[in-house]
Design a protein around this motif. Structure first.
Motif, PDB file in Angstrom:
ATOM      1  N   GLU A  87      14.952  45.641 -12.235  1.00  0.00           N
ATOM      2  CA  GLU A  87      15.225  46.090 -10.876  1.00  0.00           C
ATOM      3  C   GLU A  87      16.480  45.450 -10.291  1.00  0.00           C
ATOM      4  N   ASN A  88      16.760  44.208 -10.663  1.00  0.00           N
ATOM      5  CA  ASN A  88      17.919  43.504 -10.125  1.00  0.00           C
ATOM      6  C   ASN A  88      19.197  43.774 -10.910  1.00  0.00           C
ATOM      7  N   GLY A  89      19.154  44.762 -11.791  1.00  0.00           N
ATOM      8  CA  GLY A  89      20.365  45.228 -12.437  1.00  0.00           C
ATOM      9  C   GLY A  89      20.621  44.747 -13.843  1.00  0.00           C
ATOM     10  N   THR A  90      19.771  43.846 -14.362  1.00  0.00           N
ATOM     11  CA  THR A  90      19.975  43.377 -15.734  1.00  0.00           C
ATOM     12  C   THR A  90      19.636  44.480 -16.727  1.00  0.00           C
ATOM     13  N   VAL A  91      20.529  44.683 -17.687  1.00  0.00           N
ATOM     14  CA  VAL A  91      20.277  45.595 -18.800  1.00  0.00           C
ATOM     15  C   VAL A  91      20.143  44.745 -20.062  1.00  0.00           C
ATOM     16  N   VAL A  92      19.054  44.948 -20.789  1.00  0.00           N
ATOM     17  CA  VAL A  92      18.845  44.238 -22.051  1.00  0.00           C
ATOM     18  C   VAL A  92      18.910  45.256 -23.185  1.00  0.00           C
ATOM     19  N   ARG A  93      19.858  45.043 -24.082  1.00  0.00           N
ATOM     20  CA  ARG A  93      20.004  45.897 -25.252  1.00  0.00           C
ATOM     21  C   ARG A  93      19.346  45.217 -26.449  1.00  0.00           C
ATOM     22  N   PHE A  94      18.649  46.003 -27.280  1.00  0.00           N
ATOM     23  CA  PHE A  94      18.066  45.436 -28.491  1.00  0.00           C
ATOM     24  C   PHE A  94      18.011  46.492 -29.586  1.00  0.00           C
ATOM     25  N   ASP A  95      17.790  46.019 -30.799  1.00  0.00           N
ATOM     26  CA  ASP A  95      17.734  46.881 -31.988  1.00  0.00           C
ATOM     27  C   ASP A  95      16.274  47.201 -32.276  1.00  0.00           C
ATOM     28  N   TRP A  96      15.900  48.470 -32.168  1.00  0.00           N
ATOM     29  CA  TRP A  96      14.506  48.833 -32.429  1.00  0.00           C
ATOM     30  C   TRP A  96      14.270  49.209 -33.890  1.00  0.00           C
ATOM     31  N   SER A  97      15.325  49.484 -34.655  1.00  0.00           N
ATOM     32  CA  SER A  97      15.140  50.108 -35.966  1.00  0.00           C
ATOM     33  C   SER A  97      15.010  49.126 -37.126  1.00  0.00           C
ATOM     34  N   ARG A  98      15.741  47.997 -37.085  1.00  0.00           N
ATOM     35  CA  ARG A  98      15.796  47.110 -38.252  1.00  0.00           C
ATOM     36  C   ARG A  98      14.820  45.939 -38.232  1.00  0.00           C
ATOM     37  N   PRO A  99      14.520  45.344 -37.082  1.00  0.00           N
ATOM     38  CA  PRO A  99      13.637  44.170 -37.095  1.00  0.00           C
ATOM     39  C   PRO A  99      12.261  44.479 -37.669  1.00  0.00           C
ATOM     40  N   THR A 100      11.771  43.560 -38.489  1.00  0.00           N
ATOM     41  CA  THR A 100      10.420  43.679 -39.055  1.00  0.00           C
ATOM     42  C   THR A 100       9.504  42.563 -38.577  1.00  0.00           C
ATOM     43  N   THR A 101      10.017  41.626 -37.799  1.00  0.00           N
ATOM     44  CA  THR A 101       9.214  40.543 -37.220  1.00  0.00           C
ATOM     45  C   THR A 101       9.579  40.389 -35.753  1.00  0.00           C
ATOM     46  N   ARG A 102       8.716  39.686 -35.020  1.00  0.00           N
ATOM     47  CA  ARG A 102       9.014  39.406 -33.623  1.00  0.00           C
ATOM     48  C   ARG A 102      10.303  38.607 -33.475  1.00  0.00           C
ATOM     49  N   ASP A 103      10.483  37.633 -34.332  1.00  0.00           N
ATOM     50  CA  ASP A 103      11.678  36.795 -34.234  1.00  0.00           C
ATOM     51  C   ASP A 103      12.944  37.624 -34.409  1.00  0.00           C
ATOM     52  N   GLU A 104      12.921  38.553 -35.361  1.00  0.00           N
ATOM     53  CA  GLU A 104      14.083  39.410 -35.568  1.00  0.00           C
ATOM     54  C   GLU A 104      14.320  40.316 -34.367  1.00  0.00           C
ATOM     55  N   LEU A 105      13.238  40.849 -33.791  1.00  0.00           N
ATOM     56  CA  LEU A 105      13.366  41.701 -32.614  1.00  0.00           C
ATOM     57  C   LEU A 105      13.954  40.913 -31.449  1.00  0.00           C
ATOM     58  N   ARG A 106      13.431  39.711 -31.211  1.00  0.00           N
ATOM     59  CA  ARG A 106      13.930  38.873 -30.131  1.00  0.00           C
ATOM     60  C   ARG A 106      15.398  38.500 -30.357  1.00  0.00           C
ATOM     61  N   ALA A 107      15.756  38.232 -31.597  1.00  0.00           N
ATOM     62  CA  ALA A 107      17.130  37.814 -31.901  1.00  0.00           C
ATOM     63  C   ALA A 107      18.136  38.947 -31.694  1.00  0.00           C
TER      64      ALA A 107
END
Length: 314
Positions: A87-107
């Protein structure tokens, strides 16, 4: 810039029940067959908002958390990138296709802050439109994520007054339509906004682009309109007291969601969709996908295909 944090040490995916536990789905999207991305808020503490973002593949969820501001919208591209809006304008981009673990998704996450928004008012929606990522909000402000910076577009004003942008659709930042809760729709040509002359006046909530290039708009007072440019037609309402909160299409089928169910556009009329145990489910956001139209609301996720409610998580 919003703080990023992990949600647990378990690197494996979690079940639907575990992901949805305590979560309220604000919005979701399905960028590829078999993939669901959901953006959720946790609890109702506005002072210290908590959020959960999940990617469901192969029947389980990988997830991460966000803090500092409540998230309100999500969109994604078919080639693997997703974008969550706070709501305050932050945009978070992430990779949904390649990560196979939580750590990879977070990274894979990268956050882009927007200091302007705190003074202007909260944002409402983020959409991938063509090759561009555009977000907009409560006083007609709009931004394009360009070269990893949020570039301000001209504000949408109607008769010199602020309006609240609820949703966006189009082909690019030079061909963009916004709908507002104030009852207006406007086209942006890359330079300026032009208010459209619509045949119905109601608070508008959602817009989608149809396969034939036209747009469909939903809103309160049973409002559904289909068209483009200067030519729009009003679909006859089932109930003028019914508020529609989402609209989406798949091939030639067009659906709108109200709190108690989903209606289908049939010619110039609306027909209620038969959904078993609908009183136990929730309906708000509709998003078109490869497999059909997905429905996201509260803790319910469902798929509509061939006029049937095929699956749900609740």
């Amino acid at each position: 810039m919003s703080a990023l944090r992990g949600t647990g040490s378990n690197m494996n995916g979690i079940s639907d029940a575990a992901f949805l536990q305590g979560a309220f789905i604000q919005e979701g999207v399905s960028p590829a067959p078999g993939v669901i991305i959901a953006a959720c808020t946790l609890g109702d503490d506005d002072d210290t908002p908590k959020n959960r973002v999940g990617v469901r593949r192969q029947d389980s969820w990988l997830e991460f958390g966000l803090s500092a501001e409540a998230i309100c919208s999500v969109d994604a591209t078919a080639d693997g990138l997703a974008y969550v809006l706070g709501e305050n304008g932050t945009v978070v981009r992430f990779d949904w296709s390649r990560p196979t673990t939580r750590d990879e998704l977070r990274a894979s996450r990268k956050a882009f802050g927007n200091a302007e928004v705190a003074d202007l008012g909260p944002l409402r929606r983020i959409r991938v439109i063509g090759s561009e990522v555009i977000c907009a909000g409560s006083v007609g402000q709009a931004y394009c994520l360009h070269h990893d910076e949020l570039e301000a577009l001209p504000k949408l004003l109607v008769n010199g007054q602020d309006v609240t942008i609820e949703d966006l659709a189009g082909t690019s930042r030079r061909d963009l339509i916004a709908v507002t809760s104030d009852g207006y729709a406007a086209h942006f040509n890359g330079v300026e906004w032009r208010v459209l002359d619509l045949p119905a006046k109601a608070s508008l909530t959602s817009i989608c682009t149809l396969a034939n290039g036209r747009q469909a708009i939903s809103g309160k007072n049973g409002t559904v309109m289909v068209g483009g440019g200067t030519q729009w037609s009003v679909i006859r309402p089932i109930d003028v007291n019914r508020s529609y909160w989402g609209i989406a299409s798949h091939h030639e089928a067009l659906y709108v969601a109200h709190l108690a169910g989903i209606d289908r556009v049939s010619g110039q009329d609306l027909v209620s969709l038969d959904i078993e145990a609908a009183d136990e489910l929730q309906f708000t956001v509709l998003r078109g996908g490869h497999e059909g139209v997905w429905s996201f609301a509260d803790r319910t996720i469902g798929l509509i295909r061939d006029d049937r409610w095929h699956t749900s998580m609740k």
